[in-house]
Motif scaffolding. Structure first.
Motif, short mmCIF file in Angstrom:
data_model
loop_
_atom_site.label_atom_id
_atom_site.label_comp_id
_atom_site.label_asym_id
_atom_site.label_seq_id
_atom_site.Cartn_x
_atom_site.Cartn_y
_atom_site.Cartn_z
N GLU A 35 0.82 -1.21 0.00
CA GLU A 35 0.00 0.00 0.00
C GLU A 35 0.85 1.26 0.00
N ASP A 36 2.03 1.19 0.63
CA ASP A 36 2.92 2.35 0.63
C ASP A 36 3.48 2.64 -0.76
N THR A 37 3.52 1.62 -1.62
CA THR A 37 4.07 1.81 -2.96
C THR A 37 3.01 2.24 -3.97
N LEU A 38 1.74 2.20 -3.60
CA LEU A 38 0.69 2.60 -4.52
C LEU A 38 0.72 4.10 -4.73
N ASP A 39 0.46 4.52 -5.92
CA ASP A 39 0.43 5.94 -6.25
C ASP A 39 -0.89 6.25 -6.93
N TYR A 40 -1.74 6.97 -6.25
CA TYR A 40 -3.04 7.31 -6.80
C TYR A 40 -3.03 8.67 -7.48
N SER A 41 -1.85 9.28 -7.56
CA SER A 41 -1.74 10.60 -8.15
C SER A 41 -2.05 10.56 -9.64
N PRO A 42 -2.79 11.54 -10.14
CA PRO A 42 -3.06 11.57 -11.58
C PRO A 42 -1.84 12.04 -12.38
N TRP A 43 -0.79 12.49 -11.69
CA TRP A 43 0.41 13.02 -12.34
C TRP A 43 1.56 12.02 -12.21
N THR A 44 2.32 11.89 -13.29
CA THR A 44 3.54 11.10 -13.21
C THR A 44 4.64 11.99 -12.65
N THR A 45 5.71 11.38 -12.18
CA THR A 45 6.83 12.15 -11.66
C THR A 45 7.40 13.06 -12.74
N LYS A 46 7.47 12.56 -13.97
CA LYS A 46 7.98 13.36 -15.07
C LYS A 46 7.10 14.60 -15.31
N GLU A 47 5.78 14.42 -15.24
CA GLU A 47 4.86 15.54 -15.44
C GLU A 47 5.00 16.57 -14.32
N ILE A 48 5.15 16.10 -13.09
CA ILE A 48 5.31 17.00 -11.96
C ILE A 48 6.59 17.80 -12.10
N ASP A 49 7.69 17.13 -12.48
CA ASP A 49 8.96 17.82 -12.68
C ASP A 49 8.86 18.86 -13.79
N SER A 50 8.18 18.52 -14.87
CA SER A 50 8.01 19.43 -15.99
C SER A 50 7.22 20.67 -15.56
N LEU A 51 6.14 20.46 -14.81
CA LEU A 51 5.35 21.59 -14.32
C LEU A 51 6.15 22.46 -13.37
N ALA A 52 6.97 21.83 -12.54
CA ALA A 52 7.80 22.60 -11.61
C ALA A 52 8.80 23.45 -12.39
#
Length: 70
Positions: A35-52
């Motif tokens: 459960e700790d490894t599940l990611d329910y975020s609609p954003w991928t890490t790459k998308e988050i980095d790009s937005l940042a």
């Protein structure tokens, strides 16, 4: 399915346990680790980095919209 004491102890300590059953290989995880490894975020890490990166560029500016010094 029966686990050895070593496998059970490893799983209890949050380690991944490799097992084989029915000729197929599996990885056993405790529910809390899974459960700790599940990611329910609609954003991928790459998308988050790009937005940042875009936000940083927007906030810092490129100097084109600033008035020139006399």
């Amino acid at each position: 399915m029966q686990l050895t004491q070593k496998q059970l102890k490893a799983a209890e300590q949050g380690e991944a346990v490799k097992i084989e059953a029915g000729g197929k290989k599996y990885v056993l995880l405790s529910q809390s680790v899974y459960e700790d490894t599940l990611d329910y975020s609609p954003w991928t890490t790459k998308e988050i980095d790009s937005l940042a990166d875009e936000a940083l560029e927007w906030v810092s500016g490129d100097g084109l919209d600033e008035p020139e010094e006399p």
